[in-house]
Design a protein around this motif. Structure first.
Motif, PDB file in Angstrom:
ATOM      1  N   ALA A 222       0.852  -1.190   0.000  1.00  0.00           N
ATOM      2  CA  ALA A 222       0.000   0.000   0.000  1.00  0.00           C
ATOM      3  C   ALA A 222       0.888   1.240   0.000  1.00  0.00           C
ATOM      4  O   ALA A 222       1.792   1.360   0.828  1.00  0.00           O
ATOM      5  CB  ALA A 222      -0.901  -0.001   1.224  1.00  0.00           C
TER       6      ALA A 222
ATOM      7  N   PRO B 203       0.589   5.346   0.084  1.00  0.00           N
ATOM      8  CA  PRO B 203      -0.232   6.559   0.154  1.00  0.00           C
ATOM      9  C   PRO B 203       0.236   7.576  -0.876  1.00  0.00           C
ATOM     10  O   PRO B 203       1.432   7.789  -1.039  1.00  0.00           O
ATOM     11  CB  PRO B 203      -0.020   7.068   1.582  1.00  0.00           C
TER      12      PRO B 203
ATOM     13  N   SER C 195      -5.954   9.395  -2.046  1.00  0.00           N
ATOM     14  CA  SER C 195      -5.561   8.379  -3.016  1.00  0.00           C
ATOM     15  C   SER C 195      -4.512   7.446  -2.412  1.00  0.00           C
ATOM     16  O   SER C 195      -3.554   7.902  -1.801  1.00  0.00           O
ATOM     17  CB  SER C 195      -5.008   9.068  -4.261  1.00  0.00           C
ATOM     18  N   ILE C 196      -4.741   6.153  -2.608  1.00  0.00           N
ATOM     19  CA  ILE C 196      -3.810   5.114  -2.165  1.00  0.00           C
ATOM     20  C   ILE C 196      -3.626   4.150  -3.327  1.00  0.00           C
ATOM     21  O   ILE C 196      -4.605   3.718  -3.937  1.00  0.00           O
ATOM     22  CB  ILE C 196      -4.375   4.335  -0.965  1.00  0.00           C
TER      23      ILE C 196
ATOM     24  N   GLN D 178      -6.107   1.302  -7.556  1.00  0.00           N
ATOM     25  CA  GLN D 178      -6.052   2.635  -6.973  1.00  0.00           C
ATOM     26  C   GLN D 178      -7.326   2.840  -6.171  1.00  0.00           C
ATOM     27  O   GLN D 178      -8.423   2.625  -6.676  1.00  0.00           O
ATOM     28  CB  GLN D 178      -5.943   3.700  -8.061  1.00  0.00           C
TER      29      GLN D 178
END
Length: 167
Positions: free
Chosen positions: A38, A40, A67-68, A134
């Protein structure tokens, strides 16, 4: 002059054929555990607010949404721990609301899109061929008509759980 070992001389054509077949063979992947990272990218930004005027950020708003990026492949469950309000250092609260379409997942190498309610866990699979997803988060800041001026902030925690098959 260098001598070729006897087994290679006697069956030279067979060795050549085996070598060519090895070059043409498809790669064989061993069953591996799922791995997802993950990353960021951007936090949720409501901008400058006016008392009594809600600020709505769509998960499609590329400049203000959170958004990640998830990179890898596997079965994933994403859980957002959302604050009920933003706060000033003095403790004044600015209420937040997250609705049923404030979460969005896009898969860059496909046209697949998942809309979800970020107040509930969402599960999905990142197929090995796609390799990424996303996650976008929107929401609504709801300042009251007598909202105290100031700088408000909050923390959103995202938990990403990757399921691995038992071996």
């Amino acid at each position: 002059m260098r001598r070729i070992p006897a087994p290679f001389r006697r069956h030279g054509r067979a060795w050549l054929l085996c070598g060519l077949l090895a070059l043409l063979a498809e790669p064989c992947f061993a069953q591996a555990r799922s791995t997802v990272s993950a990353l960021p990218v951007q936090g949720l930004r409501f901008g400058v607010l006016a008392a009594g005027s809600p600020s709505i950020v769509s998960p499609a708003d590329a400049t203000r949404r959170a958004s990640i990026d998830l990179v890898g492949a596997g079965q994933v469950t994403v859980i957002f721990h959302l604050p009920p309000a933003l706060r000033t250092p003095a403790g004044a609260a600015l209420p937040l609301r997250f609705g049923p379409t404030d979460g969005r997942i896009e898969f860059p190498r496909s046209s697949r899109v998942i809309e979800f309610d970020p107040s509930a866990p969402v599960s999905f699979t990142i197929p090995p061929g796609l390799g990424a997803a996303q996650i976008f988060l929107g929401g609504t800041a709801q300042p009251g008509t007598r909202q105290a001026p100031g700088s408000y902030d909050g923390v959103i925690t995202v938990q990403v759980v990757v399921a691995n098959a038992a071996s």
